[in-house]
Design a protein around this motif. Sequence first.
Motif, PDB file in Angstrom:
ATOM      1  N   LEU A 156      35.382  43.394  50.003  1.00 30.46           N
ATOM      2  CA  LEU A 156      34.631  42.159  49.754  1.00 30.46           C
ATOM      3  C   LEU A 156      35.516  41.073  49.148  1.00 30.46           C
ATOM      4  CD1 LEU A 156      31.418  43.883  48.421  1.00 30.46           C
ATOM      5  CD2 LEU A 156      31.446  42.310  50.369  1.00 30.46           C
ATOM      6  N   VAL A 157      36.341  41.438  48.190  1.00 33.78           N
ATOM      7  CA  VAL A 157      37.212  40.450  47.549  1.00 33.78           C
ATOM      8  C   VAL A 157      38.267  39.941  48.526  1.00 33.78           C
ATOM      9  CG1 VAL A 157      38.961  40.105  45.749  1.00 33.78           C
ATOM     10  CG2 VAL A 157      36.835  41.290  45.190  1.00 33.78           C
ATOM     11  N   VAL A 158      38.894  40.849  49.265  1.00 33.24           N
ATOM     12  CA  VAL A 158      39.963  40.468  50.198  1.00 33.24           C
ATOM     13  C   VAL A 158      39.436  39.576  51.322  1.00 33.24           C
ATOM     14  CG1 VAL A 158      41.532  41.389  51.977  1.00 33.24           C
ATOM     15  CG2 VAL A 158      41.483  42.411  49.697  1.00 33.24           C
ATOM     16  N   THR A 159      38.245  39.895  51.844  1.00 34.12           N
ATOM     17  CA  THR A 159      37.735  39.157  53.005  1.00 34.12           C
ATOM     18  C   THR A 159      37.033  37.845  52.632  1.00 34.12           C
ATOM     19  OG1 THR A 159      35.702  40.495  53.002  1.00 34.12           O
ATOM     20  CG2 THR A 159      37.493  41.205  54.459  1.00 34.12           C
ATOM     21  N   ARG A 160      36.561  37.712  51.392  1.00 36.80           N
ATOM     22  CA  ARG A 160      35.838  36.489  51.013  1.00 36.80           C
ATOM     23  C   ARG A 160      36.679  35.514  50.201  1.00 36.80           C
ATOM     24  NH1 ARG A 160      32.704  36.815  54.887  1.00 36.80           N
ATOM     25  NH2 ARG A 160      31.999  34.770  54.142  1.00 36.80           N
ATOM     26  N   CYS A 161      37.813  35.937  49.633  1.00 26.49           N
ATOM     27  CA  CYS A 161      38.556  35.057  48.714  1.00 26.49           C
ATOM     28  C   CYS A 161      39.105  33.811  49.404  1.00 26.49           C
ATOM     29  CB  CYS A 161      39.661  35.822  47.989  1.00 26.49           C
ATOM     30  SG  CYS A 161      41.003  36.418  49.041  1.00 26.49           S
ATOM     31  N   GLU A 162      39.311  33.859  50.713  1.00 27.74           N
ATOM     32  CA  GLU A 162      39.801  32.675  51.440  1.00 27.74           C
ATOM     33  C   GLU A 162      38.669  31.943  52.166  1.00 27.74           C
ATOM     34  OE1 GLU A 162      43.575  32.792  53.616  1.00 27.74           O
ATOM     35  OE2 GLU A 162      43.909  34.785  52.775  1.00 27.74           O
ATOM     36  N   VAL A 163      37.435  32.356  51.902  1.00 31.87           N
ATOM     37  CA  VAL A 163      36.297  31.761  52.609  1.00 31.87           C
ATOM     38  C   VAL A 163      35.322  31.075  51.647  1.00 31.87           C
ATOM     39  CG1 VAL A 163      34.418  32.180  54.234  1.00 31.87           C
ATOM     40  CG2 VAL A 163      36.507  33.546  54.390  1.00 31.87           C
ATOM     41  N   ASP A 164      34.629  31.864  50.822  1.00 36.08           N
ATOM     42  CA  ASP A 164      33.529  31.296  50.034  1.00 36.08           C
ATOM     43  C   ASP A 164      33.368  31.953  48.667  1.00 36.08           C
ATOM     44  OD1 ASP A 164      32.769  33.753  51.038  1.00 36.08           O
ATOM     45  OD2 ASP A 164      30.947  33.046  52.028  1.00 36.08           O
ATOM     46  N   MET A 165      34.471  32.425  48.091  1.00 39.79           N
ATOM     47  CA  MET A 165      34.371  33.152  46.826  1.00 39.79           C
ATOM     48  C   MET A 165      33.851  32.294  45.680  1.00 39.79           C
ATOM     49  SD  MET A 165      34.511  36.039  45.333  1.00 39.79           S
ATOM     50  CE  MET A 165      35.408  37.195  46.379  1.00 39.79           C
ATOM     51  N   GLU A 166      34.172  30.995  45.655  1.00 38.25           N
ATOM     52  CA  GLU A 166      33.652  30.129  44.580  1.00 38.25           C
ATOM     53  C   GLU A 166      32.123  30.105  44.606  1.00 38.25           C
ATOM     54  OE1 GLU A 166      34.965  28.869  42.069  1.00 38.25           O
ATOM     55  OE2 GLU A 166      37.101  28.610  42.465  1.00 38.25           O
ATOM     56  N   GLU A 167      31.569  29.972  45.800  1.00 36.24           N
ATOM     57  CA  GLU A 167      30.115  29.937  45.954  1.00 36.24           C
ATOM     58  C   GLU A 167      29.503  31.292  45.599  1.00 36.24           C
ATOM     59  OE1 GLU A 167      26.917  28.427  49.321  1.00 36.24           O
ATOM     60  OE2 GLU A 167      29.032  28.538  49.834  1.00 36.24           O
ATOM     61  N   ILE A 168      30.178  32.368  45.990  1.00 39.25           N
ATOM     62  CA  ILE A 168      29.708  33.726  45.679  1.00 39.25           C
ATOM     63  C   ILE A 168      29.683  33.936  44.164  1.00 39.25           C
ATOM     64  CG2 ILE A 168      30.286  36.193  45.838  1.00 39.25           C
ATOM     65  CD1 ILE A 168      31.398  35.539  48.686  1.00 39.25           C
ATOM     66  N   LYS A 169      30.717  33.451  43.476  1.00 38.99           N
ATOM     67  CA  LYS A 169      30.769  33.596  42.010  1.00 38.99           C
ATOM     68  C   LYS A 169      29.591  32.890  41.337  1.00 38.99           C
ATOM     69  CE  LYS A 169      34.971  32.148  41.091  1.00 38.99           C
ATOM     70  NZ  LYS A 169      36.152  31.846  40.250  1.00 38.99           N
ATOM     71  N   GLN A 170      29.256  31.698  41.825  1.00 38.37           N
ATOM     72  CA  GLN A 170      28.101  30.962  41.273  1.00 38.37           C
ATOM     73  C   GLN A 170      26.811  31.751  41.502  1.00 38.37           C
ATOM     74  OE1 GLN A 170      28.052  27.005  42.969  1.00 38.37           O
ATOM     75  NE2 GLN A 170      30.144  26.573  42.307  1.00 38.37           N
ATOM     76  N   ALA A 171      26.657  32.272  42.716  1.00 39.86           N
ATOM     77  CA  ALA A 171      25.462  33.061  43.033  1.00 39.86           C
ATOM     78  C   ALA A 171      25.400  34.320  42.174  1.00 39.86           C
ATOM     79  CB  ALA A 171      25.455  33.427  44.519  1.00 39.86           C
ATOM     80  N   PHE A 172      26.554  34.954  41.974  1.00 39.13           N
ATOM     81  CA  PHE A 172      26.630  36.186  41.164  1.00 39.13           C
ATOM     82  C   PHE A 172      26.157  35.925  39.736  1.00 39.13           C
ATOM     83  CE2 PHE A 172      28.360  39.677  38.790  1.00 39.13           C
ATOM     84  CZ  PHE A 172      28.444  40.736  39.682  1.00 39.13           C
ATOM     85  N   ALA A 173      26.659  34.859  39.145  1.00 39.42           N
ATOM     86  CA  ALA A 173      26.280  34.527  37.765  1.00 39.42           C
ATOM     87  C   ALA A 173      24.786  34.211  37.662  1.00 39.42           C
ATOM     88  CB  ALA A 173      27.111  33.346  37.271  1.00 39.42           C
ATOM     89  N   GLN A 174      24.252  33.510  38.659  1.00 37.01           N
ATOM     90  CA  GLN A 174      22.820  33.185  38.664  1.00 37.01           C
ATOM     91  C   GLN A 174      21.961  34.434  38.812  1.00 37.01           C
ATOM     92  OE1 GLN A 174      22.453  30.383  41.874  1.00 37.01           O
ATOM     93  NE2 GLN A 174      23.233  28.656  40.696  1.00 37.01           N
ATOM     94  N   GLN A 175      22.382  35.352  39.690  1.00 38.22           N
ATOM     95  CA  GLN A 175      21.573  36.534  39.988  1.00 38.22           C
ATOM     96  C   GLN A 175      21.666  37.612  38.914  1.00 38.22           C
ATOM     97  OE1 GLN A 175      22.338  35.773  44.711  1.00 38.22           O
ATOM     98  NE2 GLN A 175      22.481  37.897  44.070  1.00 38.22           N
ATOM     99  N   TYR A 176      22.812  37.722  38.242  1.00 36.49           N
ATOM    100  CA  TYR A 176      23.013  38.861  37.333  1.00 36.49           C
ATOM    101  C   TYR A 176      23.299  38.459  35.893  1.00 36.49           C
ATOM    102  CZ  TYR A 176      23.080  40.938  41.914  1.00 36.49           C
ATOM    103  OH  TYR A 176      22.726  41.293  43.193  1.00 36.49           O
ATOM    104  N   GLY A 177      23.309  37.151  35.601  1.00 41.00           N
ATOM    105  CA  GLY A 177      23.459  36.689  34.231  1.00 41.00           C
ATOM    106  C   GLY A 177      24.795  37.002  33.601  1.00 41.00           C
ATOM    107  N   LYS A 178      25.778  37.273  34.428  1.00 37.04           N
ATOM    108  CA  LYS A 178      27.116  37.619  33.942  1.00 37.04           C
ATOM    109  C   LYS A 178      28.101  37.242  35.042  1.00 37.04           C
ATOM    110  CE  LYS A 178      29.579  41.693  32.114  1.00 37.04           C
ATOM    111  NZ  LYS A 178      29.426  43.125  31.793  1.00 37.04           N
ATOM    112  N   SER A 179      29.270  36.768  34.667  1.00 41.04           N
ATOM    113  CA  SER A 179      30.211  36.318  35.693  1.00 41.04           C
ATOM    114  C   SER A 179      30.811  37.504  36.453  1.00 41.04           C
ATOM    115  CB  SER A 179      31.337  35.496  35.065  1.00 41.04           C
ATOM    116  OG  SER A 179      32.231  36.343  34.358  1.00 41.04           O
TER     117      SER A 179
END
Length: 319
Positions: A274-297
């Motif tokens: 997941l990290v290798v395949t998304r880091c050049e695509v949309d990882m910034e957006e995924i990080k924002q979604a992660f923090a919103q969904q799980y309350g932790k970065s």
Amino acid sequence: MSYGYQLSPTVVPWRDFDPRADAEALRKAMKGWGTDEKTIIHILTNRSNLQRQEIASQFKTLYGKDLIKDLKSELSGNLETLVVALMIPLPQYYAKELHDAMSGIGTDECVLIEVLCTMSNHEIRVIQQAYQAMYGTSLESDLKGDTSGSFKRLMVSLCCGNRDESFDVDPAAAQEDARALLRAGELRFGTDESVFNQILVQRNVAQLRQIFAEYETMTGHDIEKAVENEFSGDIKKGLLAIIKSIKNRAGFFAEQLYKSMKGIGTQDNRLIRLVVTRCEVDMEEIKQAFAQQYGKSLEDFIADDCSGDYKKCLLALVE
């Protein structure tokens, strides 16, 4: 990215890129006693996949050696797996992950779902070409041989890569499709999975969002609830993956990252992929979604769940 999704990478091409200098630095980091993991991590996490291929080519030209083999001999464990994954061209990496998921006893359906349910037509075709070249067999034939029932039909349909990729929305057609999904599921005894398959695999992203909205208007609940109630097993997971990635692509991948780390033990292969395949695509957006969904970065999750140079390498890719 395909389907009009916004690009938000954490790894971008290095501006002052010098493949020869990088190859020399990597050689120095691996020569003699001990290994300079810090240099290896710094170079490889700050270069795009394409740039890493150029470094590998320069390395072979300069030293007559295979960079991946040298990295494998110098590194071990999860760090080795992660670094080697970074060095493989993405189509070949996806092909390898799909092949590994279907090799041996049992099938890792999570990999098939994660890849095939989220790719564009072009991406699927490029992966198919890589798969054929690497294994001498078609991805479709291996999917047919390794899956069964309605899940097999969904995987084969997705493998065809024939989704409408326009952005056209037809509200009347969306209403009709929503009614068709309702008739095929909640309004009948037993489920006609072929209708779900046909609509979810072929309609464009904007149209599907309209269909999902129409469905919720008609029933008072979202389409995920209908799939949860009407399906089970791998077909349910596959259909939910399509729906979730259509509704909120970053949220879908955030959920996959969370699942790779939650509970006892980490699913490291899944986390690495997941990290290798998304880091050049949309990882910034995924990080924002992660923090919103799980309350932790995501960074804090990785820091708590992983250790050593493996942790440093993952964090360098997501930060």
